[in-house]
Design a protein around this motif. Structure first.
Motif, PDB file in Angstrom:
ATOM      1  N   THR A  66       0.807  -1.226   0.000  1.00 15.62           N
ATOM      2  CA  THR A  66       0.000   0.000   0.000  1.00 15.62           C
ATOM      3  C   THR A  66       0.836   1.272   0.000  1.00 15.62           C
ATOM      4  O   THR A  66       0.341   2.331  -0.363  1.00 15.62           O
ATOM      5  N   LEU A 131      -7.712   3.801   3.791  1.00 15.49           N
ATOM      6  CA  LEU A 131      -7.139   3.354   2.515  1.00 15.49           C
ATOM      7  C   LEU A 131      -8.140   3.567   1.385  1.00 15.49           C
ATOM      8  O   LEU A 131      -9.273   3.109   1.456  1.00 15.49           O
ATOM      9  N   ALA A 133      -6.995   2.828  -1.807  1.00 14.64           N
ATOM     10  CA  ALA A 133      -6.539   1.876  -2.821  1.00 14.64           C
ATOM     11  C   ALA A 133      -7.337   0.588  -2.798  1.00 14.64           C
ATOM     12  O   ALA A 133      -7.408  -0.117  -3.780  1.00 14.64           O
TER      13      ALA A 133
END
Length: 135
Positions: A66, A131, A133
């Motif tokens: 990540t 997050l 992503a």
């Protein structure tokens, strides 16, 4: 970024290795030297040591995939938590072998280390919620 990833990998490998060594040490050498309460405390230290070494390894992989710096710091929290929680349990369980008196402040280290481990898990939750992503 690669340096931090490698640091987390090295820490998790070191903790995994030392966890297995300490587990074997407890099973083969300490079991005849310690009473059941002390042996239970030692084994609890080993269990948390190994479980969180794997959590640190997973955190390293998540950090690598990540690129979120928070996961690096979470890995360091796992490392510190293991040192304080499991390390203090090891010392406290073997205090009779080392002729250590009352635990004093060392007795406060164990719950503090546990709070750090809890904080690492809470931080994973909070960081994962941020997050983008994975959406």
């Amino acid at each position: 970024m690669i340096r931090k990833f490698k640091t987390l990998l090295y820490l998790s490998a070191f903790l995994g290795m030392t966890g297995v060594i300490l587990g074997a040490f407890g099973a083969h050498l300490l079991s005849s030297q310690l009473g059941p309460v002390s042996m239970n405390a030692f084994n609890t230290g080993v269990d948390y040591h190994l479980f969180h070494a794997l959590a640190l390894l997973a955190t390293a992989v998540i950090y690598y995939n990540t690129r979120v710096r928070g996961f690096y710091y979470i890995g360091l929290l796992f490392f510190l938590g293991i040192l304080l929680f499991s390390g203090s349990l090891y010392i406290l369980s073997m205090k009779q072998l080392f002729n250590i008196g009352e635990p004093g402040l060392l007795g406060l280290v164990t719950p503090f280390g546990g709070l750090i481990l809890i904080g690492a898990w809470v931080s994973i939750f909070g960081t994962a919620m941020k997050l983008k992503a994975l959406d």
